[in-house]
Enzyme design. Structure first.
Site, PDB file in Angstrom:
ATOM      1  N   ASP A  94      -0.646  -4.751  -7.305  1.00 29.60           N
ATOM      2  CA  ASP A  94      -1.881  -4.090  -7.736  1.00 29.60           C
ATOM      3  C   ASP A  94      -2.401  -4.824  -8.970  1.00 29.60           C
ATOM      4  O   ASP A  94      -1.733  -4.827 -10.008  1.00 29.60           O
ATOM      5  CB  ASP A  94      -1.627  -2.627  -8.106  1.00 29.60           C
ATOM      6  CG  ASP A  94      -1.374  -1.729  -6.908  1.00 29.60           C
ATOM      7  OD1 ASP A  94      -1.103  -2.258  -5.808  1.00 29.60           O
ATOM      8  OD2 ASP A  94      -1.428  -0.494  -7.075  1.00 29.60           O
ATOM      9  N   LYS A 156      -8.760  -0.143  -5.177  1.00 36.09           N
ATOM     10  CA  LYS A 156      -8.088   0.967  -5.868  1.00 36.09           C
ATOM     11  C   LYS A 156      -8.975   1.452  -7.000  1.00 36.09           C
ATOM     12  O   LYS A 156      -9.611   0.653  -7.686  1.00 36.09           O
ATOM     13  CB  LYS A 156      -6.736   0.478  -6.393  1.00 36.09           C
ATOM     14  CG  LYS A 156      -5.952   1.476  -7.235  1.00 36.09           C
ATOM     15  CD  LYS A 156      -4.613   0.875  -7.649  1.00 36.09           C
ATOM     16  CE  LYS A 156      -3.878   1.728  -8.667  1.00 36.09           C
ATOM     17  NZ  LYS A 156      -2.585   1.141  -9.077  1.00 36.09           N
ATOM     18  N   LYS A 185      -7.177   3.068  -2.271  1.00 36.97           N
ATOM     19  CA  LYS A 185      -6.130   3.768  -3.017  1.00 36.97           C
ATOM     20  C   LYS A 185      -6.754   4.576  -4.145  1.00 36.97           C
ATOM     21  O   LYS A 185      -7.476   4.033  -4.977  1.00 36.97           O
ATOM     22  CB  LYS A 185      -5.114   2.773  -3.581  1.00 36.97           C
ATOM     23  CG  LYS A 185      -3.996   3.428  -4.403  1.00 36.97           C
ATOM     24  CD  LYS A 185      -2.948   2.412  -4.820  1.00 36.97           C
ATOM     25  CE  LYS A 185      -1.924   3.015  -5.775  1.00 36.97           C
ATOM     26  NZ  LYS A 185      -0.877   2.039  -6.170  1.00 36.97           N
TER      27      LYS A 185
END
Length: 226
Positions: A94, A156, A185
């Site tokens: 990430d 995300k 996400k």
């Protein structure tokens, strides 16, 4: 059809990103993830080796954050951090975008930054953190379009350390922009089952939360930090 506990657990990246996280806390995070069959644990890159050892043969992945939480490092540094995290056992990455570059109108630099980390990841899925609380809707769309064009695995919402967390409106906007191919996400403030299910209904396919146990056991996770 309502999600079963097992299905809901497989949407969760069980998260501990506090700077003072101890080895004992990382071990407990991993124990919980293995017990409840969460998709992954999400940790700082320095904690990847320990998490990978704890989760060996469990089927639970280790996700490492890169350029976290500011996203203001050099692209080469982010790419290197991704490379060494993967070598240490990370199965997902990430990364945080260069928010300052985006705000300065340097969209090409933002895209190049994402691309550098994406290339470093190889076959390992990359999730790109927008830090939505700092962006306009137009900026959110622009970054989601970059990610779609580059073929990353996920977009995300948030680091959980910045201004604001995941919102239903942002998740829905991101889903509309990337379409059905990329994952979305939702991270930051997802602390109970109702919030988790609402995020999934809005378009999230993964949840970043430190309240994973509370979510799958339908308890109050308001004391959790992420």
């Amino acid at each position: 059809m309502p999600l079963s506990n097992a299905q809901l657990a497989q949407t969760i990246d069980h998260t501990l990103l506090a700077p003072d996280a101890s080895d004992a806390q990382i071990r407990e995070l991993c124990r919980q993830a293995a017990e409840h069959r969460f998709y992954s644990v999400c940790v700082n890159s320095a904690n990847v080796p320990l998490a990978a050892r704890e989760l060996a043969d469990t089927g639970v992945l280790v996700c490492a954050v890169v350029g976290f939480p500011l996203g203001a490092g050099l692209s080469a540094a982010k790419a290197f951090e991704a490379t060494v995290a993967i070598a240490a056992g990370a199965g997902e990455i990430d990364m945080v975008i260069n928010i300052g570059a985006l705000k300065s109108g340097r969209a090409d630099d933002v895209k190049a930054d994402i691309d550098a980390v994406h290339r470093a990841c190889g076959a390992v899925p990359l999730k790109v953190i927008l830090e939505t609380g700092l962006l306009t809707d137009d900026e959110k769309v622009r970054v989601c379009e970059m990610c779609r064009d580059l073929g990353v695995a996920f977009v995300k919402t948030s680091t959980g350390f910045g201004h604001g967390g995941a919102t239903l409106a942002d998740v829905a906007l991101m889903r509309r922009t990337v379409g059905p191919v990329l994952g979305v996400k939702a991270s930051g403030g997802v602390r109970d089952r109702a919030a988790a299910l609402a995020m999934i209904e809005a378009g999230a396919t993964r949840l970043g939360t430190s309240s994973g146990v509370a979510i799958v056991t339908d308890q109050d996770g308001s004391a959790s930090a992420y």
